[in-house]
Design a protein around this motif. Structure first.
Motif, mmCIF file in Angstrom:
data_model
loop_
_atom_site.group_PDB
_atom_site.id
_atom_site.type_symbol
_atom_site.label_atom_id
_atom_site.label_comp_id
_atom_site.label_asym_id
_atom_site.label_seq_id
_atom_site.Cartn_x
_atom_site.Cartn_y
_atom_site.Cartn_z
ATOM 1 N N PRO A 141 -8.794 -28.014 -81.015
ATOM 2 C CA PRO A 141 -8.588 -28.191 -82.525
ATOM 3 C C PRO A 141 -8.598 -26.930 -83.034
ATOM 4 N N ALA A 142 -7.606 -26.029 -82.821
ATOM 5 C CA ALA A 142 -7.544 -24.696 -83.296
ATOM 6 C C ALA A 142 -7.741 -24.514 -84.649
ATOM 7 N N SER A 143 -7.117 -25.513 -85.437
ATOM 8 C CA SER A 143 -7.386 -25.510 -87.194
ATOM 9 C C SER A 143 -8.850 -25.237 -87.441
ATOM 10 N N TRP A 144 -9.702 -25.892 -86.694
ATOM 11 C CA TRP A 144 -10.956 -25.909 -87.159
ATOM 12 C C TRP A 144 -11.397 -24.430 -86.854
ATOM 13 N N ASN A 145 -10.714 -23.552 -86.248
ATOM 14 C CA ASN A 145 -11.421 -22.071 -86.295
ATOM 15 C C ASN A 145 -11.229 -21.464 -87.619
ATOM 16 N N GLN A 146 -9.921 -21.874 -88.000
ATOM 17 C CA GLN A 146 -9.685 -21.224 -89.360
ATOM 18 C C GLN A 146 -10.446 -21.816 -90.528
ATOM 19 N N LEU A 147 -10.889 -23.376 -90.396
ATOM 20 C CA LEU A 147 -11.691 -23.946 -91.407
ATOM 21 C C LEU A 147 -13.150 -23.406 -91.384
ATOM 22 N N LEU A 148 -13.851 -23.161 -90.323
ATOM 23 C CA LEU A 148 -15.038 -22.206 -90.023
ATOM 24 C C LEU A 148 -15.111 -20.813 -90.474
ATOM 25 N N ALA A 149 -14.138 -20.247 -90.420
ATOM 26 C CA ALA A 149 -14.039 -18.866 -90.790
ATOM 27 C C ALA A 149 -13.849 -18.588 -92.119
ATOM 28 N N ASN A 150 -12.967 -19.537 -92.661
ATOM 29 C CA ASN A 150 -12.679 -19.403 -94.229
ATOM 30 C C ASN A 150 -13.429 -20.348 -95.146
ATOM 31 N N TYR A 151 -14.109 -21.477 -94.706
ATOM 32 C CA TYR A 151 -14.843 -22.385 -95.505
ATOM 33 C C TYR A 151 -15.861 -22.714 -94.861
ATOM 34 N N ASP A 152 -16.992 -21.905 -94.251
ATOM 35 C CA ASP A 152 -17.950 -22.015 -93.435
ATOM 36 C C ASP A 152 -18.947 -23.188 -94.314
ATOM 37 N N THR A 153 -19.360 -23.102 -95.457
ATOM 38 C CA THR A 153 -20.373 -24.137 -95.986
ATOM 39 C C THR A 153 -19.660 -25.459 -96.664
ATOM 40 N N HIS A 154 -18.373 -25.476 -96.635
ATOM 41 C CA HIS A 154 -17.776 -26.364 -97.281
ATOM 42 C C HIS A 154 -17.892 -27.849 -96.417
ATOM 43 N N GLY A 155 -17.761 -28.978 -97.345
ATOM 44 C CA GLY A 155 -18.017 -30.179 -96.584
ATOM 45 C C GLY A 155 -17.206 -30.658 -95.446
ATOM 46 N N ALA A 156 -16.068 -30.035 -95.550
ATOM 47 C CA ALA A 156 -14.870 -30.241 -94.757
ATOM 48 C C ALA A 156 -15.484 -29.729 -93.228
ATOM 49 N N ALA A 157 -16.035 -28.565 -93.426
ATOM 50 C CA ALA A 157 -16.488 -27.620 -92.142
ATOM 51 C C ALA A 157 -17.591 -28.550 -91.547
ATOM 52 N N ALA A 158 -18.383 -29.124 -92.244
ATOM 53 C CA ALA A 158 -19.413 -30.343 -91.668
ATOM 54 C C ALA A 158 -18.849 -31.454 -90.697
ATOM 55 N N GLU A 159 -17.840 -31.682 -91.129
ATOM 56 C CA GLU A 159 -17.067 -32.820 -90.203
ATOM 57 C C GLU A 159 -16.600 -32.226 -89.052
ATOM 58 N N ALA A 160 -16.176 -30.963 -89.004
ATOM 59 C CA ALA A 160 -15.555 -30.302 -87.978
ATOM 60 C C ALA A 160 -16.708 -29.882 -86.957
ATOM 61 N N ARG A 161 -17.809 -29.452 -87.496
ATOM 62 C CA ARG A 161 -19.056 -29.014 -86.742
ATOM 63 C C ARG A 161 -19.599 -30.278 -86.163
ATOM 64 N N TYR A 162 -19.678 -31.494 -86.723
ATOM 65 C CA TYR A 162 -20.006 -32.546 -86.056
ATOM 66 C C TYR A 162 -19.401 -32.883 -84.734
ATOM 67 N N GLU A 163 -18.048 -32.842 -84.823
ATOM 68 C CA GLU A 163 -17.312 -33.199 -83.596
ATOM 69 C C GLU A 163 -17.595 -32.150 -82.591
ATOM 70 N N LEU A 164 -17.392 -30.882 -82.791
ATOM 71 C CA LEU A 164 -17.624 -29.586 -82.040
ATOM 72 C C LEU A 164 -19.000 -29.869 -81.360
ATOM 73 N N GLY A 165 -19.942 -30.381 -82.095
ATOM 74 C CA GLY A 165 -21.166 -30.295 -81.461
ATOM 75 C C GLY A 165 -21.574 -31.461 -80.412
ATOM 76 N N LYS A 166 -20.550 -32.364 -80.403
ATOM 77 C CA LYS A 166 -20.601 -33.222 -79.278
ATOM 78 C C LYS A 166 -20.548 -32.650 -77.856
ATOM 79 N N ARG A 167 -19.752 -31.267 -77.899
ATOM 80 C CA ARG A 167 -19.679 -30.530 -76.770
ATOM 81 C C ARG A 167 -20.472 -29.288 -76.679
ATOM 82 N N ASP A 168 -20.902 -28.649 -78.090
ATOM 83 C CA ASP A 168 -21.450 -27.435 -78.246
ATOM 84 C C ASP A 168 -22.693 -27.701 -79.235
#
Length: 724
Positions: A141-168
C-alpha cells in the motif's frame, strides 16, 4: 443510552453488489484517469479544488443515496463531463468506493489515479482508498506512506495504521498514541486486553468505547483492578460511562469519587435513588443543595429528593424549590398539593392547585391540572367547561407536551356539541404536526390517512430523500463523507473530532445523533436528537427549534432501516408497511439484537414462547429460536405474522391489534367487554399507562412516516404548517 456494537471493518460492511463492469466501461475509466493525470501536474491543482467547501452543492451528492447499481452510469457521465471539476472529483471518489466494496481493486485504482494531487478536504481519504485498493490487489500500500507522511494525525491515517499494525506492531502503538479516540484504537485496545491487562487501555476504552458491547465489563474491570489508583477526573469519566449505559447504581458510586460539581452530586444522588439506596441518595441531595444552592441541578434535585422523604418532611424542600427556582415552582406546588391531599388537608391542597393556575399558569404543572380537570368535566358531560380548560391550556402553554392533546380534544368536544370543529383540528395540525393528535385531527378532517378500522390495508406511496444537507458541526472532510453516503468513515472520523462528549453543544449533539443512525446505532442516535428537547438555556432551545425544522432532524428520528424486508413481509401479510415500520421503531428502535427485561427479542420484540407458538402454527422448526429472533428476516416474518393474527382477532381494528401486541389479547378483550364506543375515549381510558402510551406512539409514528415520506400527505400538511 445503552451501548451498541458498531462494526466498521471492511469485511463486516454489507457488500454493495453492482453489475459487472464491461471492458468498454473499464477503458472509459482508464481514459478519464489518464486525462485527469495529464490535466493535474504534480505542482498544480485546480481552483475548484482549492476553493472547495463542504457546504457547496454537487451533482455527486444527488447520486449518493442511490444504490450503487443505480448510479454507476450516472457517475461515469459526471466524470466524463466534468473532467477536473468538483462534480467529477467527488463522482470519482464515490465510484471508487463502490468498486472497492465489490473487490474490484484495479478498477478502483484506475478511477482514483492522480486524484491525490488535488489537495482538498478528501485527499487523506483518497490516499486511504488507494492504499486499500493496492492491498486488495496484492501490492504494497504505497499510498499509505504519503498518507502517514502528510496527514499523520488525521482519522484516515488511523485506518491505515490499523491495517499496517497487523504486520507491524509498532503501527498499533502509534495508532493508540496518535488516535486514541478513533474506533480502531478502541478495537486494538480490546484485542490486546484479551491476553493481558493495562490500566491505560482500560482508560482509553472508558473514555472512547461507549458504543461497544464490551464497554460495561471494561469499566467493571477498570474499577476492580485499578480503582485505588484512579484520579477524580478518571472517576468522572467512569461515572459518565455508567450513566450513559443506564447503570445508575454504579454511576452513583463513581460520581461520588469524581470532582464535586452540580452534575456529579446530582448523579450521585439520583443514581443511588434509582438503585434504592435511600440514605445515600438523601445525603447526596442535601450536599448538592448545600454546596450549589443556585445551580439548575439543585432545583431538580429538590424535586427528586421528596420522593425519598416521608410526606411531612417533603414539604420543606418543596417550599425551598418554589422560592429558589421559579421555573420549577409549578411542578413543586403540584407535588405539594398531592402530599397535602395524603395528609388529609384537602382545603390546603385545593388552594395549592388554585395557585398553580393563577400564579404559574404557563407551567407544565398547570397544563397537567387543566387537562386532567377537562377530562373529568367531559366524563360528567360538562363539555363547555372541558373546552374552556383545554383552550386555556393551549393559550397559556402552547409548547407543553400536552398542548396537542388539548387542542385535539377541544375540537372533539366542539363536534359533540354540534359545532364546527374544522378550524380547531386544522390548528392541531398547524401547531403540532408531529403529534399523534395531528393524525387524529387529519382523520376527523377526512384525509386519506386511514382510521383505526381502515389503516391496515393501505399501501402508501413513499418517496425517500434525494440528497443530504450539511450537518451543523464537523470538519469539511466529515461533511463530504456524510453527504456522499460514506457513513462508516464519517462516523469514525467524528469520533476523533467530537471531544466535548460529556457536555456537547446543540450542534454537536445533533451531528452525533445523525451519524449514529447512519451506522445503525438507531436507539442512541434517535435519543440524541429527541433529548435535545430537554435543554434549558433559551439560546439552546432556540437552536433546537431551528434544527427541528430541518429534514435531517425528522429523517433521523424516523429512519427507514430494513425497508425491503418490511415491505416484503408486510405485502405477504397484507399489512400497511408504514404501520409495521412504526411499530418496529417503537418496539426496538430497529436494533436487531436488543432484548427487553421481559425476554422479548429483536426488531419486533417477539417473546420466545410466542415465537414457539407461531412456528408451530406455520409448520416450521422451533430449533435455535433465540438466534432466529436476532435475525432481521426471521424476526420480521414472525412479528408480522403475529400482528396479522391480532388484526384477525379484532376484525382488522388496528387500534385493538396494536394494543394487543403490547398488552396481550386477554387484557384488550377485557377492556372491550367493559364497553367500546368512541375510539378516542377508549384510548384515553386504557387502564395500562404503558399500553396507552404505546398505542399513541405507534400511530403517532405511523403518521410521521406518512407526513414525511408520502408526497400527497406531505403537501397536505404543508398547507397548514406554512401558515401562522
Amino acid at each position: 443510552m445503552g451501548k451498541r456494537l458498531i462494526n466498521l471493518g471492511k469485511e463486516q460492511l454489507p457488500l454493495l453488489l453492482l453489475g459487472g463492469i464491461s471492458l468498454a466501461s473499464l477503458a472509459l475509466i482508464v481514459f478519464f484517469a489518464q486525462a485527469t493525470k495529464q490535466a493535474l501536474p504534480d505542482d498544480q491543482t485546480t481552483s475548484e479544488h482549492q476553493t472547495e467547501t463542504a457546504a457547496s452543492d454537487s451533482a455527486a451528492f444527488r447520486l449518493a443515496l442511490l444504490p450503487p447499481e443505480g448510479r454507476y452510469e450516472m457517475l461515469l457521465q459526471l466524470i466524463g463531463a466534468g473532467q477536473n471539476s468538483k462534480d467529477s472529483y467527488l463522482a470519482r471518489y464515490l465510484l471508487a468506493t463502490d468498486l472497492l466494496d465489490q473487490g474490484k481493486a484495479a478498477e478502483a485504482l484506475a478511477i482514483l489515479d492522480g486524484q491525490e494531487k488535488s489537495q482538498n478536504a478528501l485527499t487523506p481519504y483518497v490516499l486511504l482508498k488507494q492504499g486499500q485498493a493496492q492491498l486488495l490487489a496484492g501490492e504494497a500500500p504505497a499510498s499509505w506512506n504519503q498518507l502517514l507522511a502528510n496527514y499523520d494525525t488525521h482519522g484516515a491515517a488511523a485506518e491505515a495504521r490499523y491495517e499496517l499494525g497487523k504486520r507491524d506492531p509498532a503501527q498499533w502503538d502509534a495508532l493508540l498514541a496518535k488516535h486514541p479516540s478513533h474506533p480502531r484504537s478502541v478495537e486494538v485496545a480490546l484485542q490486546q486486553l484479551k491476553t493481558g491487562t493495562s490500566k491505560d487501555k482500560l482508560l482509553l476504552i472508558a473514555a472512547y468505547g461507549l458504543y461497544r458491547d464490551e464497554y460495561e465489563s471494561s469499566l467493571d474491570r477498570l474499577t476492580k483492578e485499578y480503582g485505588q489508583g484512579l484520579t477524580p477526573e478518571q472517576w468522572e469519566i467512569i461515572g459518565f460511562g455508567y450513566w450513559e449505559n443506564q447503570r445508575y447504581g454504579k454511576a452513583s458510586q463513581a460520581y461520588a469519587k469524581a470532582p464535586a460539581s452540580p452534575t456529579s452530586l446530582y448523579r450521585t444522588a439520583r443514581g443511588a435513588q434509582i438503585d434504592r439506596k435511600k440514605v445515600v441518595a438523601i445525603a447526596a441531595y442535601q450536599k448538592l443543595v448545600q454546596t450549589y444552592p443556585n445551580a439548575p441541578e439543585t432545583g431538580l434535585g429538590l424535586i427528586k429528593l421528596v420522593d425519598s422523604l416521608p410526606d411531612k418532611a417533603a414539604l420543606a424542600p418543596l417550599d425551598q424549590a418554589m422560592k429558589a427556582f421559579p421555573d420549577r415552582a409549578g411542578e413543586a406546588l403540584l407535588k405539594k398539593a398531592n402530599i397535602l391531599e395524603k395528609l388529609k388537608s384537602p382545603t390546603s391542597a385545593q388552594n395549592a392547585r388554585t395557585s398553580i393556575l393563577s400564579q404559574y399558569s404557563n407551567s407544565e404543572a398547570a397544563a397537567q391540572l387543566r387537562l386532567s380537570r377537562a377530562h373529568k368535566a367531559a366524563k360528567a358531560n360538562d363539555l363547555g367547561t372541558a373546552r374552556q380548560l383545554v383552550e386555556e391550556l393551549v393559550a397559556a402553554n402552547p409548547q407543553s407536551e400536552l398542548a396537542a392533546e388539548a387542542s385535539f380534544w377541544s375540537g372533539k368536544w366542539a363536534q359533540q356539541q354540534g359545532q364546527d370543529a374544522r378550524l380547531t383540528y386544522e390548528r392541531t395540525i398547524n401547531q403540532y404536526p408531529e403529534s399523534y393528535f395531528a393524525w387524529r385531527s387529519a382523520v376527523m378532517l377526512g384525509w386519506d390517512v386511514g382510521d383505526f378500522t381502515g389503516v391496515r390495508y393501505l399501501t402508501p406511496e413513499v418517496t425517500l430523500p434525494k440528497q443530504r444537507e450539511p450537518l451543523p458541526a464537523g470538519s469539511d472532510t466529515l461533511q463530504l463523507l456524510y453527504r456522499l453516503g460514506q457513513d462508516a468513515d464519517a462516523w469514525s472520523l467524528w469520533q476523533t473530532e467530537f471531544s466535548n462528549v460529556q457536555a456537547p453543544t446543540v450542534a454537536e449533539q445533533f451531528t452525533d445523533g445523525v451519524l449514529r443512525v447512519g451506522v445503525g446505532d438507531n436507539l442512541d442516535g434517535i435519543f440524541m436528537l429527541t433529548s435535545l428537547a430537554w435543554r434549558n438555556e433559551e439560546t439552546e432551545k432556540a437552536e433546537y427549534r431551528q434544527l427541528k425544522t430541518t429534514p435531517a432532524y425528522w429523517q433521523t428520528v424516523y429512519p427507514f432501516p430494513f425497508s425491503s424486508l418490511i415491505q416484503a413481509w408486510s405485502q405477504q401479510r397484507q399489512l400497511n408497511p408504514l404501520l409495521v415500520t412504526a411499530l418496529m421503531r417503537q418496539e426496538s428502535r430497529f436494533e436487531p439484537k436488543i432484548r427487553s427485561s421481559a425476554g422479548a427479542i429483536g426488531l419486533m420484540q417477539v417473546i420466545p414462547s410466542t415465537a414457539d407458538w407461531i412456528v408451530g402454527q406455520i409448520g416450521e422448526s422451533n430449533s435455535d429460536l433465540d438466534i432466529k429472533l436476532e435475525t432481521p428476516n426471521e424476526n420480521i416474518k414472525l412479528g408480522t405474522w403475529y400482528l396479522d393474527y391480532t388484526h384477525k382477532e379484532y376484525s382488522d381494528n388496528s387500534m385493538f391489534a396494536v394494543a394487543s401486541y403490547n398488552a396481550g389479547p386477554g387484557a384488550v378483550a377485557n377492556w372491550i367487554a367493559k364497553g367500546y364506543g368512541d375510539p378516542d375515549v377508549f384510548v384515553e381510558n386504557i387502564p395500562f399507562s404503558e399500553t396507552k402510551g404505546y398505542v399513541e406512539a405507534v400511530f403517532g409514528g405511523y403518521w410521521n412516516y406518512l407526513r414525511l415520506y408520502n408526497p400527497a400527505i406531505k403537501r397536505q400538511v404543508a398547507k397548514y404548517t406554512t401558515q401562522p
